[in-house]
Write a protein that holds these residues in place. Structure first.
Motif, PDB file in Angstrom:
ATOM      1  N   SER A 238       0.842  -1.187   0.000  1.00  0.00           N
ATOM      2  CA  SER A 238       0.000   0.000   0.000  1.00  0.00           C
ATOM      3  C   SER A 238       0.880   1.241   0.000  1.00  0.00           C
ATOM      4  O   SER A 238       2.107   1.146  -0.041  1.00  0.00           O
ATOM      5  CB  SER A 238      -0.916  -0.007   1.227  1.00  0.00           C
ATOM      6  N   CYS A 239       0.242   2.384   0.108  1.00  0.00           N
ATOM      7  CA  CYS A 239       0.967   3.630   0.286  1.00  0.00           C
ATOM      8  C   CYS A 239       1.463   3.673   1.729  1.00  0.00           C
ATOM      9  O   CYS A 239       0.667   3.555   2.665  1.00  0.00           O
ATOM     10  CB  CYS A 239       0.064   4.819  -0.001  1.00  0.00           C
TER      11      CYS A 239
ATOM     12  N   CYS B 186      -3.309   4.253  -2.249  1.00  0.00           N
ATOM     13  CA  CYS B 186      -3.575   5.304  -1.260  1.00  0.00           C
ATOM     14  C   CYS B 186      -4.933   5.125  -0.587  1.00  0.00           C
ATOM     15  O   CYS B 186      -5.199   5.739   0.446  1.00  0.00           O
ATOM     16  CB  CYS B 186      -3.484   6.681  -1.906  1.00  0.00           C
ATOM     17  N   SER B 187      -5.770   4.288  -1.169  1.00  0.00           N
ATOM     18  CA  SER B 187      -7.118   4.074  -0.637  1.00  0.00           C
ATOM     19  C   SER B 187      -7.308   2.711   0.015  1.00  0.00           C
ATOM     20  O   SER B 187      -8.265   2.519   0.757  1.00  0.00           O
ATOM     21  CB  SER B 187      -8.138   4.205  -1.776  1.00  0.00           C
ATOM     22  N   ALA B 188      -6.450   1.757  -0.283  1.00  0.00           N
ATOM     23  CA  ALA B 188      -6.653   0.392   0.209  1.00  0.00           C
ATOM     24  C   ALA B 188      -5.318  -0.318   0.415  1.00  0.00           C
ATOM     25  O   ALA B 188      -4.328  -0.002  -0.241  1.00  0.00           O
ATOM     26  CB  ALA B 188      -7.490  -0.404  -0.797  1.00  0.00           C
TER      27      ALA B 188
ATOM     28  N   ASP C 114      -3.761   3.521 -10.804  1.00  0.00           N
ATOM     29  CA  ASP C 114      -4.056   4.806 -10.158  1.00  0.00           C
ATOM     30  C   ASP C 114      -4.064   4.624  -8.643  1.00  0.00           C
ATOM     31  O   ASP C 114      -4.938   3.950  -8.096  1.00  0.00           O
ATOM     32  CB  ASP C 114      -5.408   5.322 -10.644  1.00  0.00           C
ATOM     33  N   ALA C 115      -3.105   5.230  -7.979  1.00  0.00           N
ATOM     34  CA  ALA C 115      -2.983   5.084  -6.522  1.00  0.00           C
ATOM     35  C   ALA C 115      -4.191   5.634  -5.782  1.00  0.00           C
ATOM     36  O   ALA C 115      -4.470   5.215  -4.659  1.00  0.00           O
ATOM     37  CB  ALA C 115      -1.715   5.781  -6.038  1.00  0.00           C
TER      38      ALA C 115
ATOM     39  N   LYS D 166       7.857  12.472   2.897  1.00  0.00           N
ATOM     40  CA  LYS D 166       6.627  13.190   2.558  1.00  0.00           C
ATOM     41  C   LYS D 166       6.107  12.688   1.226  1.00  0.00           C
ATOM     42  O   LYS D 166       6.867  12.159   0.415  1.00  0.00           O
ATOM     43  CB  LYS D 166       6.898  14.684   2.489  1.00  0.00           C
ATOM     44  N   GLY D 167       4.828  12.848   0.992  1.00  0.00           N
ATOM     45  CA  GLY D 167       4.233  12.417  -0.258  1.00  0.00           C
ATOM     46  C   GLY D 167       3.708  11.002  -0.144  1.00  0.00           C
ATOM     47  O   GLY D 167       3.414  10.522   0.946  1.00  0.00           O
ATOM     48  N   CYS D 168       3.591  10.346  -1.275  1.00  0.00           N
ATOM     49  CA  CYS D 168       3.070   8.979  -1.332  1.00  0.00           C
ATOM     50  C   CYS D 168       4.128   8.063  -1.947  1.00  0.00           C
ATOM     51  O   CYS D 168       4.657   8.361  -3.010  1.00  0.00           O
ATOM     52  CB  CYS D 168       1.791   8.932  -2.157  1.00  0.00           C
ATOM     53  N   ASP D 169       4.411   6.968  -1.260  1.00  0.00           N
ATOM     54  CA  ASP D 169       5.410   6.010  -1.733  1.00  0.00           C
ATOM     55  C   ASP D 169       4.951   4.594  -1.420  1.00  0.00           C
ATOM     56  O   ASP D 169       4.361   4.342  -0.371  1.00  0.00           O
ATOM     57  CB  ASP D 169       6.756   6.251  -1.035  1.00  0.00           C
TER      58      ASP D 169
END
Length: 103
Positions: free
Chosen positions: A30-31, A75-77, A67-68, A42-45
């Motif tokens: 996941s993210c 980012c959602s699951a 699409d994250a 920071k951010g999404c990884d």
């Protein structure tokens, strides 16, 4: 005779090591920031969670897998993935990553 036996044992050991395959495992992916609460960056990884511990990933990226921010995006699951890799310097270095279908 002793030398031949020693050579034979050494050859068998070498052959067994050459045939060892990397361990495939199923992990949570996941993210790291959005779903695993990781704050080192920071951010999404992309991150994986193995035995309750989260690691940022090297070798593939968040957006390499769709699409994250989609409903089933990273980012959602939290998703399951089949991976091969190893932990190095507190990061998971991926040599194989296959995202498994969402439930």
């Amino acid at each position: 005779m002793k030398k031949i036996f020693s050579l034979f044992v050494l050859l068998i050991c070498f052959t067994n090591q050459a045939q060892e395959k990397p361990k495939t495992q199923i992990v949570e992916a996941s993210c790291g920031q959005c779903q695993f609460g990781m704050t080192e960056k920071k951010g999404c990884d992309l991150a994986v969670r193995i035995d309750g511990k989260s690691y940022f990933v090297d070798g593939t990226k968040l957006d390499d897998h769709g699409d994250a921010h989609a409903e089933d995006g990273f980012c959602s699951a939290v998703r399951k993935a089949e991976v091969v890799g190893e932990v190095k310097d507190n990061r998971f270095v991926i040599t194989y990553f296959k995202l498994l279908p969402a439930n």
